[in-house]
Scaffold this active site. Structure first.
Site, PDB file in Angstrom:
ATOM      1  N   GLN A 119       0.824  -1.206   0.000  1.00  0.00           N
ATOM      2  CA  GLN A 119       0.000   0.000   0.000  1.00  0.00           C
ATOM      3  C   GLN A 119       0.855   1.251   0.000  1.00  0.00           C
ATOM      4  O   GLN A 119       2.077   1.195   0.145  1.00  0.00           O
ATOM      5  CB  GLN A 119      -0.907  -0.011   1.237  1.00  0.00           C
ATOM      6  CG  GLN A 119      -0.136  -0.079   2.550  1.00  0.00           C
ATOM      7  CD  GLN A 119      -1.026  -0.326   3.751  1.00  0.00           C
ATOM      8  OE1 GLN A 119      -1.122   0.514   4.640  1.00  0.00           O
ATOM      9  NE2 GLN A 119      -1.686  -1.494   3.778  1.00  0.00           N
ATOM     10  N   GLU A 153       4.021   8.283   8.661  1.00  0.00           N
ATOM     11  CA  GLU A 153       3.923   7.473   9.866  1.00  0.00           C
ATOM     12  C   GLU A 153       5.288   6.972  10.323  1.00  0.00           C
ATOM     13  O   GLU A 153       6.264   7.014   9.581  1.00  0.00           O
ATOM     14  CB  GLU A 153       2.999   6.278   9.623  1.00  0.00           C
ATOM     15  CG  GLU A 153       3.441   5.370   8.482  1.00  0.00           C
ATOM     16  CD  GLU A 153       2.334   4.430   8.032  1.00  0.00           C
ATOM     17  OE1 GLU A 153       1.357   4.219   8.772  1.00  0.00           O
ATOM     18  OE2 GLU A 153       2.452   3.885   6.917  1.00  0.00           O
ATOM     19  N   ARG A 189      -4.469   0.687  -1.640  1.00  0.00           N
ATOM     20  CA  ARG A 189      -3.903  -0.654  -1.788  1.00  0.00           C
ATOM     21  C   ARG A 189      -3.462  -0.891  -3.224  1.00  0.00           C
ATOM     22  O   ARG A 189      -4.234  -0.716  -4.154  1.00  0.00           O
ATOM     23  CB  ARG A 189      -4.925  -1.725  -1.398  1.00  0.00           C
ATOM     24  CG  ARG A 189      -5.317  -1.734   0.060  1.00  0.00           C
ATOM     25  CD  ARG A 189      -6.148  -2.967   0.392  1.00  0.00           C
ATOM     26  NE  ARG A 189      -6.870  -2.757   1.646  1.00  0.00           N
ATOM     27  CZ  ARG A 189      -8.134  -2.389   1.715  1.00  0.00           C
ATOM     28  NH1 ARG A 189      -8.837  -2.219   0.615  1.00  0.00           N
ATOM     29  NH2 ARG A 189      -8.709  -2.208   2.881  1.00  0.00           N
ATOM     30  N   HIS A 247       4.739   0.422   0.911  1.00  0.00           N
ATOM     31  CA  HIS A 247       5.171  -0.299   2.102  1.00  0.00           C
ATOM     32  C   HIS A 247       4.166  -1.375   2.492  1.00  0.00           C
ATOM     33  O   HIS A 247       3.031  -1.396   2.006  1.00  0.00           O
ATOM     34  CB  HIS A 247       5.351   0.680   3.275  1.00  0.00           C
ATOM     35  CG  HIS A 247       4.075   1.370   3.674  1.00  0.00           C
ATOM     36  ND1 HIS A 247       3.614   2.508   3.046  1.00  0.00           N
ATOM     37  CD2 HIS A 247       3.142   1.058   4.606  1.00  0.00           C
ATOM     38  CE1 HIS A 247       2.473   2.885   3.593  1.00  0.00           C
ATOM     39  NE2 HIS A 247       2.157   2.020   4.535  1.00  0.00           N
ATOM     40  N   HIS A 285       0.333   5.769   1.019  1.00  0.00           N
ATOM     41  CA  HIS A 285      -0.524   6.842   1.526  1.00  0.00           C
ATOM     42  C   HIS A 285      -0.196   8.156   0.811  1.00  0.00           C
ATOM     43  O   HIS A 285       0.981   8.421   0.511  1.00  0.00           O
ATOM     44  CB  HIS A 285      -0.329   7.039   3.028  1.00  0.00           C
ATOM     45  CG  HIS A 285      -0.471   5.786   3.827  1.00  0.00           C
ATOM     46  ND1 HIS A 285      -1.616   5.027   3.830  1.00  0.00           N
ATOM     47  CD2 HIS A 285       0.405   5.149   4.650  1.00  0.00           C
ATOM     48  CE1 HIS A 285      -1.451   3.980   4.624  1.00  0.00           C
ATOM     49  NE2 HIS A 285      -0.222   4.040   5.137  1.00  0.00           N
TER      50      HIS A 285
END
Length: 332
Positions: free
Chosen positions: A99, A119, A197, A177, A101
């Protein structure tokens, strides 16, 4: 008026790749299976933390007392009293999807003003052969990635990085990642639930349906250049009476410090107080202890155990920490 800390109860997620360790190891006692994620500090609408001592959600409390967030610029950029960060515990019994982001700019334009998602992962435990995906092994283009997804051969294009307990990984928005099977992870991220995804191993959910892929959006935001396998950063423990600490990550979105508390043979307790600029979230990832404070002529205390998250408002009372525990101290 000085403010006092309070314990949060998490929102729980039953994603198909989860296991049972969040209950088994952390004693969260949540009646779902699989138990994939515990959102231990969150005001996101997809999973809000509860404040049991006040019988409300953290969002409801912030709407009444927004000042407990502090004065950091991130607290005000969204124009509403919401946490700019989200903290999770993640149990990956199986591989997570491959996936990516989006960043803030893309999310704002294409996802109704949402935040993007950068993150940090702190590995709490990992099986001997656990690994993660971090970017591509070489430069690729969108057509090549689409072909690899279509025929199930995307694996060799990806960087697979072995992981070990206490490893640290910083995942910027745009980095392809995936957390691998056997990893138990604490994740600190922007307050966003946007996941695009790329590949999900053709798995089906409990209803026999494949989960949605978001290939076009993922390739819009993904860094398709070769990514060097991440090296573990230099980390330095600072020692004081009853506690050792180290900085894990500092970026524009959050700061994470690891505290190793051991006052069991220490006459003086470790003191802690927040400033005006930020709240702190104290996530106990091992051990147990107590937080005490003096106020209005009396003393009070709050016990914490492995898996507990304590919210400490900005401009808190002076707190005294006692016990033997490992704590992630998150602030903005």
């Amino acid at each position: 008026m000085k403010r006092i800390p309070f314990k949060l109860l998490p929102a729980a997620k039953d994603y198909l790749w989860g296991g049972s360790r969040l209950n088994d190891d952390f004693g969260l006692n949540v009646d779902i299976s699989p138990f994939a994620e515990a959102w231990v500090c969150s005001t996101h609408s997809d999973g809000e933390s509860q404040v049991p001592s006040l019988s409300c959600t953290l969002s409801e409390l912030l709407s009444k007392e927004p000042e407990i967030l502090g004065t950091h610029p991130l607290q005000t950029t969204q124009g509403r009293p919401e946490l700019p960060i989200l903290i999770k515990l993640i149990d990956a019994k199986s591989d997570l999807s491959v996936q990516v982001h989006p960043d803030d700019e893309y999310a704002k334009e294409h996802e109704n003003g949402s935040l993007g998602k950068t993150e940090m992962w702190y590995v709490l435990d990992a099986k001997k052969d656990s690994s993660l995906v971090y970017g591509f092994r070489r430069d690729v283009d969108s057509d090549e990635v689409k072909r690899a997804i279509g025929n199930g051969s995307i694996g060799p294009l990806l960087n697979h990085v072995p992981i070990h307990k206490n490893d640290l990984f910083y995942i910027e928005a745009g980095t392809v990642h995936a957390i691998g099977a056997g990893a138990l992870v604490a994740e600190i991220q922007e307050s966003s639930n946007l996941t695009y995804r790329l590949y999900d191993y053709d798995r089906t959910d409990k209803n026999g349906n494949k989960r949605e892929l978001h290939i076009d959006k993922a390739l819009d935001v993904a860094n398709l250049k070769s990514s060097a396998a991440p090296r573990q950063p230099m980390r330095t423990l600072r020692y004081s009476s009853g506690c050792a600490s180290e900085l894990l990550t500092r970026c524009k979105y959050f700061q994470v410090e690891r505290l190793l508390l051991n006052t069991e043979v220490c006459r003086e307790l470790v003191t802690f107080q927040t400033g005006v600029n930020s709240f702190h979230a104290l996530l106990c990832v091992d051990g147990c202890g107590s937080i005490s404070w003096d106020g209005e002529g009396s003393s009070s205390s709050l016990n914490f155990f492995k898996g507990d998250c304590i919210f400490v408002p900005a401009e808190s009372e002076v707190l005294k920490l006692h016990g033997r525990a490992q704590i992630l101290n998150v602030s903005c």
